[in-house]
Design a protein around this motif. Structure first.
Motif, PDB file in Angstrom:
ATOM      1  N   THR A 159       7.272   4.114   6.429  1.00 41.08           N
ATOM      2  CA  THR A 159       6.498   3.438   5.384  1.00 41.08           C
ATOM      3  C   THR A 159       5.281   4.268   5.005  1.00 41.08           C
ATOM      4  N   PHE A 160       4.664   4.919   5.971  1.00 40.60           N
ATOM      5  CA  PHE A 160       3.555   5.820   5.640  1.00 40.60           C
ATOM      6  C   PHE A 160       3.778   7.191   6.258  1.00 40.60           C
ATOM      7  N   ARG A 161       3.286   8.212   5.550  1.00 44.37           N
ATOM      8  CA  ARG A 161       3.148   9.558   6.097  1.00 44.37           C
ATOM      9  C   ARG A 161       1.677   9.779   6.385  1.00 44.37           C
ATOM     10  N   VAL A 162       1.351  10.904   6.990  1.00 41.84           N
ATOM     11  CA  VAL A 162      -0.036  11.155   7.379  1.00 41.84           C
ATOM     12  C   VAL A 162      -0.544  12.412   6.688  1.00 41.84           C
ATOM     13  N   ASN A 163      -1.690  12.282   6.025  1.00 39.98           N
ATOM     14  CA  ASN A 163      -2.318  13.401   5.323  1.00 39.98           C
ATOM     15  C   ASN A 163      -3.229  14.192   6.258  1.00 39.98           C
ATOM     16  N   ASN A 164      -3.619  15.367   5.793  1.00 36.28           N
ATOM     17  CA  ASN A 164      -4.663  16.189   6.445  1.00 36.28           C
ATOM     18  C   ASN A 164      -4.336  16.490   7.910  1.00 36.28           C
ATOM     19  N   GLY A 183      -4.514  13.698  12.294  1.00 36.28           N
ATOM     20  CA  GLY A 183      -4.785  13.583  10.868  1.00 36.28           C
ATOM     21  C   GLY A 183      -6.265  13.353  10.634  1.00 36.28           C
ATOM     22  N   LEU A 184      -6.923  14.289   9.970  1.00 35.60           N
ATOM     23  CA  LEU A 184      -8.361  14.207   9.750  1.00 35.60           C
ATOM     24  C   LEU A 184      -8.696  13.138   8.711  1.00 35.60           C
ATOM     25  N   SER A 185      -9.876  12.529   8.891  1.00 31.89           N
ATOM     26  CA  SER A 185     -10.328  11.503   7.953  1.00 31.89           C
ATOM     27  C   SER A 185     -10.925  12.099   6.681  1.00 31.89           C
ATOM     28  N   ASP A 186     -11.416  13.338   6.765  1.00 36.57           N
ATOM     29  CA  ASP A 186     -12.137  13.978   5.656  1.00 36.57           C
ATOM     30  C   ASP A 186     -13.356  13.155   5.239  1.00 36.57           C
ATOM     31  N   ASP A 187     -13.911  12.391   6.172  1.00 36.73           N
ATOM     32  CA  ASP A 187     -15.037  11.515   5.884  1.00 36.73           C
ATOM     33  C   ASP A 187     -16.235  11.954   6.724  1.00 36.73           C
ATOM     34  N   LEU A 214       1.093   6.337  18.762  1.00 31.66           N
ATOM     35  CA  LEU A 214       0.289   6.599  17.566  1.00 31.66           C
ATOM     36  C   LEU A 214      -0.903   5.668  17.537  1.00 31.66           C
ATOM     37  N   GLN A 215      -2.049   6.188  17.123  1.00 31.38           N
ATOM     38  CA  GLN A 215      -3.230   5.360  16.871  1.00 31.38           C
ATOM     39  C   GLN A 215      -3.854   5.759  15.550  1.00 31.38           C
ATOM     40  N   ALA A 216      -4.124   4.750  14.721  1.00 27.33           N
ATOM     41  CA  ALA A 216      -4.800   4.952  13.438  1.00 27.33           C
ATOM     42  C   ALA A 216      -6.068   4.111  13.433  1.00 27.33           C
ATOM     43  N   ASP A 217      -7.209   4.745  13.229  1.00 26.13           N
ATOM     44  CA  ASP A 217      -8.494   4.049  13.188  1.00 26.13           C
ATOM     45  C   ASP A 217      -8.886   3.775  11.737  1.00 26.13           C
ATOM     46  N   ASN A 218      -9.032   2.481  11.417  1.00 28.53           N
ATOM     47  CA  ASN A 218      -9.381   2.052  10.068  1.00 28.53           C
ATOM     48  C   ASN A 218      -8.441   2.668   9.025  1.00 28.53           C
ATOM     49  N   PRO A 219      -7.118   2.511   9.216  1.00 30.89           N
ATOM     50  CA  PRO A 219      -6.171   3.116   8.270  1.00 30.89           C
ATOM     51  C   PRO A 219      -6.293   2.524   6.876  1.00 30.89           C
ATOM     52  N   SER A 220      -5.985   3.339   5.888  1.00 31.92           N
ATOM     53  CA  SER A 220      -6.019   2.946   4.477  1.00 31.92           C
ATOM     54  C   SER A 220      -7.412   2.558   4.005  1.00 31.92           C
ATOM     55  N   ALA A 221      -8.443   3.037   4.703  1.00 31.98           N
ATOM     56  CA  ALA A 221      -9.810   2.709   4.294  1.00 31.98           C
ATOM     57  C   ALA A 221     -10.256   3.512   3.076  1.00 31.98           C
ATOM     58  N   ALA A 226      -6.492  10.026   6.361  1.00 30.34           N
ATOM     59  CA  ALA A 226      -5.207  10.346   6.958  1.00 30.34           C
ATOM     60  C   ALA A 226      -4.087   9.457   6.410  1.00 30.34           C
ATOM     61  N   ILE A 227      -4.380   8.156   6.200  1.00 35.77           N
ATOM     62  CA  ILE A 227      -3.398   7.251   5.603  1.00 35.77           C
ATOM     63  C   ILE A 227      -3.947   6.787   4.263  1.00 35.77           C
ATOM     64  N   ASN A 228      -3.305   7.223   3.202  1.00 36.52           N
ATOM     65  CA  ASN A 228      -3.766   6.966   1.839  1.00 36.52           C
ATOM     66  C   ASN A 228      -3.694   5.475   1.517  1.00 36.52           C
ATOM     67  N   ASN A 229      -4.716   4.917   0.879  1.00 35.14           N
ATOM     68  CA  ASN A 229      -4.694   3.487   0.527  1.00 35.14           C
ATOM     69  C   ASN A 229      -3.956   3.222  -0.777  1.00 35.14           C
ATOM     70  N   GLY A 230      -3.303   4.242  -1.336  1.00 32.88           N
ATOM     71  CA  GLY A 230      -2.501   4.052  -2.534  1.00 32.88           C
ATOM     72  C   GLY A 230      -1.031   3.937  -2.195  1.00 32.88           C
TER      73      GLY A 230
END
Length: 391
Positions: A159-164, A183-187, A214-221, A226-230
């Motif tokens: 359902t999702f891929r991971v950026n960065n 996957g970097l947050s770039d934030d 797998l662990q995602a912190d604040n995904p789609s934020a 790392a996980i695009n909110n689009g």
């Protein structure tokens, strides 16, 4: 006595031979390949209950997501290669791009690979749960979209891929392969919308064993994390954790598989498939899914095969009003006839029943992943007849 002219001739011959040798070596060293490939998967779906009504619809990319891509490598010498892969997902129905409209939404990465040390790649990539654990499930291999666990809570059908991402994959060592990615947050807040995962797999003599985390912190934020909110959302919340283990065994014409996956979401808000999942009153603090699957594939002849899957999922809905436990039973069947090396026709059906406790939310209604909407009650059946072509 060698004359001065003969010496010059000999020197020129040696220089020419050296130039030819260097040119040949450079040609071998710089040897590169680029491959164009793809899959077209199109079919007709029938769903018995979408909000209380039956539906017939054309839909693309179920067992295999429709795609086209480019992949290639360049030999750098010493067993090391530069590699890349660019892969676009699209809807055969109308030609539009999937994955939120991204040009290369399925994969986009480049890196280096070596026979002795493995590979390091950078870009938009699959996580370790998909790379290792998904290969023990029906949805992650031959069944695809419809065979996902409820709401694809464990992301085993991508359902999702991971950026960065920075990703490492080991070479095979005595049947063992392992890897991990970040996957970097770039934030400016380093952990805001970041992902990290790791996994391992053992394959030898028809037996495959796998485990992943797998662990995602604040995904789609954010749209750049790392996980695009689009185009990339699964179960948005303040934290997503997935882990599990599974195995397959192949003997003769049969392949058997079992797997377990747990998903934990802190402060969940919604699902990419069914929207708002919060109760009508109060708040939802946590959501957990425990998924157990058994599957079997039988191929009596080269031209055709059959597959079956059963998945049991127990959810923990932790709201301010208390904990409740809805239970999901999913049964899937598939048959495939192979016309040629590149073209086949298939039929699939999945039935889901929701029982257990009531949550007062949309999670009380049945929903087969890929259906146009949730059922009006606890049961939903979906059929698909499809045609698939690889190139």
């Amino acid at each position: 006595m060698t004359s001065e002219r003969d010496k010059r001739t000999q020197w020129l011959c040696k220089a020419a031979l050296c130039a030819i040798s260097a040119s040949t070596s450079a040609s071998v060293l710089a040897q590169s390949t680029v491959t164009l490939y793809g899959v077209l998967d199109e079919g007709i779906n029938y769903t018995n209950n979408v909000g209380g009504h039956s539906q017939v619809a054309m839909a693309s990319g179920f067992p295999h997501g429709s795609r086209w891509g480019l992949k290639g490598s360049e030999d750098l010498g010493g067993g090391t290669k530069a590699i890349f892969q660019l892969e676009n997902g699209f809807d055969v129905d109308n030609g539009r791009a999937f994955q939120g409209g991204a040009l290369f939404g399925r994969q986009a990465y480049m890196g280096l690979t070596g026979q002795r040390w493995g590979s390091v790649t950078l870009g938009r990539q699959y996580d370790s749960v998909v790379d290792y654990l998904a290969q023990t499930t029906a949805g992650g291999t031959w069944g695809g979209y419809m065979f996902a666990h409820p709401y694809d809570n464990d992301n085993l059908i991508n359902t999702f891929r991971v950026n960065n991402t920075v990703k490492y994959t080991s070479p095979e060592l005595g049947g063992v392969k392992f890897g991990g990615m970040y996957g970097l947050s770039d934030d400016t807040r380093f952990s805001n919308n970041r992902v990290f995962s790791a996994g391992a797999q053992y394959a030898r003599n028809g037996l495959t064993l796998a485990a992943a985390y797998l662990q995602a912190d604040n995904p789609s934020a954010s749209s750049y994390g790392a996980i695009n909110n689009g185009g990339d959302q699964n179960l948005p919340g303040s934290r997503l954790r997935i882990w599990g283990a599974g195995g397959t065994y192949e003997t003769g014409k049969f392949q058997f598989g079992v797997s377990y996956a747990r998903t934990e979401v802190t402060d969940p808000r919604s699902s990419a498939y069914v929207g708002d999942i919060t109760p009508p009153s109060g708040t939802l603090g946590a959501l957990r899914f425990d998924n157990i699957e058994a599957n079997i594939k039988y191929q009596p002849a080269r031209q055709y095969w059959f597959g079956a899957m059963y998945a049991y999922t127990r959810a923990t809905f932790d709201a301010t009003s208390g904990k409740t436990h809805p239970v999901y039973h999913s049964v899937g069947l598939m048959a495939d006839y192979i016309f040629s090396k590149r073209t086949d026709i298939y039929v699939q059906t999945v039935y889901q029943h929701v029982g257990g406790d009531k949550t007062g939310s949309v999670l009380d209604a049945a929903y087969v992943v890929g259906a146009a909407g949730v059922a009006s009650g606890q049961n939903q059946v979906m059929f698909r007849l499809g045609l698939r072509h690889f190139f």
